[in-house]
Motif scaffolding. Structure first.
Motif, PDB file in Angstrom:
ATOM      1  N   HIS A 151     -35.876 -17.914 -10.971  1.00 21.82           N
ATOM      2  CA  HIS A 151     -35.055 -16.957 -10.238  1.00 21.82           C
ATOM      3  C   HIS A 151     -35.127 -17.210  -8.737  1.00 21.82           C
ATOM      4  N   LEU A 152     -36.252 -17.746  -8.243  1.00 20.10           N
ATOM      5  CA  LEU A 152     -36.333 -18.087  -6.835  1.00 20.10           C
ATOM      6  C   LEU A 152     -35.502 -19.330  -6.516  1.00 20.10           C
ATOM      7  N   LEU A 153     -35.461 -20.274  -7.436  1.00 24.49           N
ATOM      8  CA  LEU A 153     -34.592 -21.436  -7.245  1.00 24.49           C
ATOM      9  C   LEU A 153     -33.132 -21.000  -7.214  1.00 24.49           C
ATOM     10  N   ARG A 154     -32.769 -20.066  -8.073  1.00 20.09           N
ATOM     11  CA  ARG A 154     -31.383 -19.574  -8.077  1.00 20.09           C
ATOM     12  C   ARG A 154     -31.060 -18.848  -6.782  1.00 20.09           C
ATOM     13  N   GLU A 155     -32.005 -18.064  -6.284  1.00 23.99           N
ATOM     14  CA  GLU A 155     -31.770 -17.343  -5.033  1.00 23.99           C
ATOM     15  C   GLU A 155     -31.572 -18.318  -3.876  1.00 23.99           C
ATOM     16  N   CYS A 156     -32.376 -19.366  -3.827  1.00 25.28           N
ATOM     17  CA  CYS A 156     -32.202 -20.376  -2.787  1.00 25.28           C
ATOM     18  C   CYS A 156     -30.845 -21.060  -2.913  1.00 25.28           C
ATOM     19  N   ALA A 157     -30.435 -21.351  -4.146  1.00 23.21           N
ATOM     20  CA  ALA A 157     -29.136 -21.989  -4.369  1.00 23.21           C
ATOM     21  C   ALA A 157     -27.995 -21.078  -3.922  1.00 23.21           C
ATOM     22  N   GLN A 158     -28.115 -19.792  -4.183  1.00 22.44           N
ATOM     23  CA  GLN A 158     -27.084 -18.847  -3.745  1.00 22.44           C
ATOM     24  C   GLN A 158     -26.995 -18.792  -2.236  1.00 22.44           C
ATOM     25  N   GLN A 159     -28.139 -18.820  -1.575  1.00 22.72           N
ATOM     26  CA  GLN A 159     -28.143 -18.809  -0.117  1.00 22.72           C
ATOM     27  C   GLN A 159     -27.451 -20.053   0.440  1.00 22.72           C
ATOM     28  N   ALA A 160     -27.716 -21.206  -0.154  1.00 21.44           N
ATOM     29  CA  ALA A 160     -27.057 -22.436   0.291  1.00 21.44           C
ATOM     30  C   ALA A 160     -25.551 -22.350   0.080  1.00 21.44           C
ATOM     31  N   GLU A 161     -25.145 -21.799  -1.052  1.00 18.73           N
ATOM     32  CA  GLU A 161     -23.715 -21.670  -1.352  1.00 18.73           C
ATOM     33  C   GLU A 161     -23.023 -20.774  -0.336  1.00 18.73           C
ATOM     34  N   LEU A 193     -27.038 -26.576  -3.559  1.00 23.94           N
ATOM     35  CA  LEU A 193     -28.443 -26.951  -3.686  1.00 23.94           C
ATOM     36  C   LEU A 193     -28.699 -27.391  -5.117  1.00 23.94           C
ATOM     37  N   ILE A 194     -29.083 -28.643  -5.287  1.00 19.13           N
ATOM     38  CA  ILE A 194     -29.338 -29.200  -6.613  1.00 19.13           C
ATOM     39  C   ILE A 194     -30.842 -29.362  -6.799  1.00 19.13           C
ATOM     40  N   ALA A 195     -31.391 -28.709  -7.802  1.00 18.93           N
ATOM     41  CA  ALA A 195     -32.821 -28.801  -8.086  1.00 18.93           C
ATOM     42  C   ALA A 195     -33.092 -29.991  -8.997  1.00 18.93           C
ATOM     43  N   ALA A 196     -33.993 -30.871  -8.588  1.00 18.80           N
ATOM     44  CA  ALA A 196     -34.351 -32.042  -9.391  1.00 18.80           C
ATOM     45  C   ALA A 196     -35.449 -31.648 -10.370  1.00 18.80           C
ATOM     46  N   THR A 197     -35.132 -30.725 -11.269  1.00 20.61           N
ATOM     47  CA  THR A 197     -36.131 -30.211 -12.203  1.00 20.61           C
ATOM     48  C   THR A 197     -36.259 -31.076 -13.459  1.00 20.61           C
ATOM     49  N   ALA A 198     -35.190 -31.740 -13.867  1.00 19.18           N
ATOM     50  CA  ALA A 198     -35.271 -32.611 -15.048  1.00 19.18           C
ATOM     51  C   ALA A 198     -36.213 -33.774 -14.752  1.00 19.18           C
ATOM     52  N   PRO A 199     -37.139 -34.087 -15.649  1.00 19.87           N
ATOM     53  CA  PRO A 199     -38.125 -35.141 -15.372  1.00 19.87           C
ATOM     54  C   PRO A 199     -37.500 -36.473 -14.968  1.00 19.87           C
ATOM     55  N   ALA A 200     -36.428 -36.862 -15.629  1.00 23.11           N
ATOM     56  CA  ALA A 200     -35.815 -38.155 -15.312  1.00 23.11           C
ATOM     57  C   ALA A 200     -35.214 -38.151 -13.913  1.00 23.11           C
ATOM     58  N   VAL A 201     -34.583 -37.040 -13.536  1.00 20.81           N
ATOM     59  CA  VAL A 201     -34.007 -36.942 -12.192  1.00 20.81           C
ATOM     60  C   VAL A 201     -35.114 -36.940 -11.151  1.00 20.81           C
ATOM     61  N   LEU A 203     -38.415 -30.352  -5.812  1.00 14.90           N
ATOM     62  CA  LEU A 203     -37.576 -31.058  -4.857  1.00 14.90           C
ATOM     63  C   LEU A 203     -36.129 -30.613  -5.049  1.00 14.90           C
ATOM     64  N   LEU A 204     -35.523 -30.145  -3.965  1.00 12.03           N
ATOM     65  CA  LEU A 204     -34.161 -29.643  -3.987  1.00 12.03           C
ATOM     66  C   LEU A 204     -33.321 -30.488  -3.034  1.00 12.03           C
ATOM     67  N   VAL A 205     -32.113 -30.825  -3.445  1.00 12.34           N
ATOM     68  CA  VAL A 205     -31.245 -31.658  -2.613  1.00 12.34           C
ATOM     69  C   VAL A 205     -30.043 -30.841  -2.177  1.00 12.34           C
ATOM     70  N   LEU A 206     -29.846 -30.743  -0.869  1.00 14.11           N
ATOM     71  CA  LEU A 206     -28.668 -30.083  -0.315  1.00 14.11           C
ATOM     72  C   LEU A 206     -27.531 -31.090  -0.244  1.00 14.11           C
ATOM     73  N   ALA A 239     -27.299 -24.162   5.895  1.00 13.83           N
ATOM     74  CA  ALA A 239     -27.823 -23.953   4.546  1.00 13.83           C
ATOM     75  C   ALA A 239     -29.314 -24.232   4.479  1.00 13.83           C
ATOM     76  N   THR A 240     -29.782 -25.246   5.209  1.00 12.31           N
ATOM     77  CA  THR A 240     -31.207 -25.543   5.257  1.00 12.31           C
ATOM     78  C   THR A 240     -31.997 -24.353   5.764  1.00 12.31           C
ATOM     79  N   SER A 241     -31.545 -23.779   6.871  1.00 13.52           N
ATOM     80  CA  SER A 241     -32.221 -22.607   7.423  1.00 13.52           C
ATOM     81  C   SER A 241     -32.238 -21.472   6.413  1.00 13.52           C
ATOM     82  N   ALA A 242     -31.114 -21.231   5.759  1.00 14.44           N
ATOM     83  CA  ALA A 242     -31.044 -20.138   4.786  1.00 14.44           C
ATOM     84  C   ALA A 242     -32.028 -20.348   3.642  1.00 14.44           C
TER      85      ALA A 242
END
Length: 341
Positions: free
Chosen positions: A142-152, A158-166, A249-252, A268-271
């Motif tokens: 839910h914190l990753l989603r909140e950060c993504a919403q702020q970037a949007e 904001l793309i979260a590199a949560t998948a092991p292969a990524v 690791l999150l990619v803007l 977006a970085t600041s947010a």
């Protein structure tokens, strides 16, 4: 101008103190190597943000992308500080095509301030760039989603590199980009210049804010290596799990790749950083990932496999249990960054 309240159809009688204080707050924004590459002009009811090209890092940041992202972060900090002072604003980004260094004009307008922006204000002074190992405690989704919403909300994704292969591809790409940059002529000298500032200096990256990288590291680290490091951190084994911890690791990314997009990416970085800090997370902007064209192309096509353009990588995670509070990095005072003509 009518001397009425901030709300409804008028503005306050005297905004100069609020505008100056808000710009002072904006100076706490993160910037590449803490170069603080911005200048400001304060008017009766507005603030102008200008790039300070004299603080451009030609070897680290050849196309000025880092500089623009840094200025975008300062612009968002300013917007937060103005909202906290109950001021509604209008923002014109890149308002003058003949003066590319004039990045934004922020004008106070009648109306109500944005409460969501104002809610981020208390953590401006708390935010730090934390390059230490982080806790193994996972970051809640839910914190990753909140950060993504702020970037949007700031015009980025904001793309979260949560998948092991990524995650594996991203870490490998970051390590390759760092190796490429380290052999570039002039890069090492430029890095040394901004990490060995004169005593009493108000910019650059102090060694007290940088942990030493282990000499016998078993796995590549996504963090930039600095020549001077005096910050201690808890001892841990040097396997991949210990290095990574529970950090994400999150990619803007942005839809286009023009200077206006870089400015938006900075906002977006600041947010994202302020939102994560408010939740108690430690944060690390990783600009090295986008400072060479090769690493940017690899991030886009081979790692993320998206049509959007990567602008910055952000590491977030819970601070290690025994991590001491980081000291603030130095900042120039308001008088040093004001334009008077």
């Amino acid at each position: 101008m009518a001397k009425t309240s901030r709300h409804g159809t008028g503005l306050s009688a005297d905004l100069s103190a609020d505008l100056s204080a808000a710009v002072s707050d904006a100076l706490r924004a993160p910037s590449v190597h803490n170069t603080q590459p911005w200048r400001w002009r304060i008017g009766a009811d507005r603030v102008e943000l200008h790039a300070d090209w004299t603080r451009h890092l030609p070897w680290t940041d050849p196309d000025r992308r880092d500089l623009m992202i840094s200025c975008g972060a300062a612009l968002h900090h300013l917007r937060v500080a103005l909202a906290a002072r109950d001021l509604a604003i209008r923002v014109r980004r890149m308002p003058d095509p003949d003066r590319l260094g004039h990045l934004a004009t922020i004008t106070v307008t009648p109306g109500d301030a944005d409460p969501a922006m104002a809610a981020l204000y208390p953590v401006i002074e708390q935010r730090r760039t934390d390059r230490r190992r982080m806790s193994h405690r996972p970051v809640p989704r839910h914190l990753l989603r909140e950060c993504a919403q702020q970037a949007e909300h700031q015009g980025a994704e904001l793309i979260a590199a949560t998948a092991p292969a990524v995650r594996e591809r991203l870490e490998a790409a970051l390590a390759r980009g760092a190796r490429e940059q380290q052999v570039a002529p002039g890069y090492a000298a430029e890095l040394a210049l901004w990490t060995a500032r004169y005593p009493g200096g108000r910019d650059g990256v102090p060694a007290e804010n940088v942990p030493a990288a282990p000499t016998d590291l078993l796995e590549p680290s996504p963090l930039r290596r600095f020549p001077r490091a005096r910050l201690s951190q808890p001892h841990q084994s040097l396997n991949k799990a210990a290095i990574r911890g529970g950090a994400e690791l999150l990619v803007l990314v942005t839809a286009e790749d023009e200077p206006l997009d870089w400015l938006r990416a900075g906002e977006a970085t600041s947010a994202v950083l302020l939102t994560a800090t408010r939740a108690g997370l430690a944060t690390t902007p990783l600009s090295q990932a986008i400072e060479t064209s090769v690493s940017r192309r690899e991030l886009r096509h081979s790692v993320l496999r998206v049509s959007a353009y990567p602008q910055l990588v952000v590491r977030i995670g819970w601070p290690a249990s025994r991590a001491a509070e980081l000291p603030p990095t130095p900042r120039r005072d308001l008088g040093s960054v004001l334009l008077t003509h």
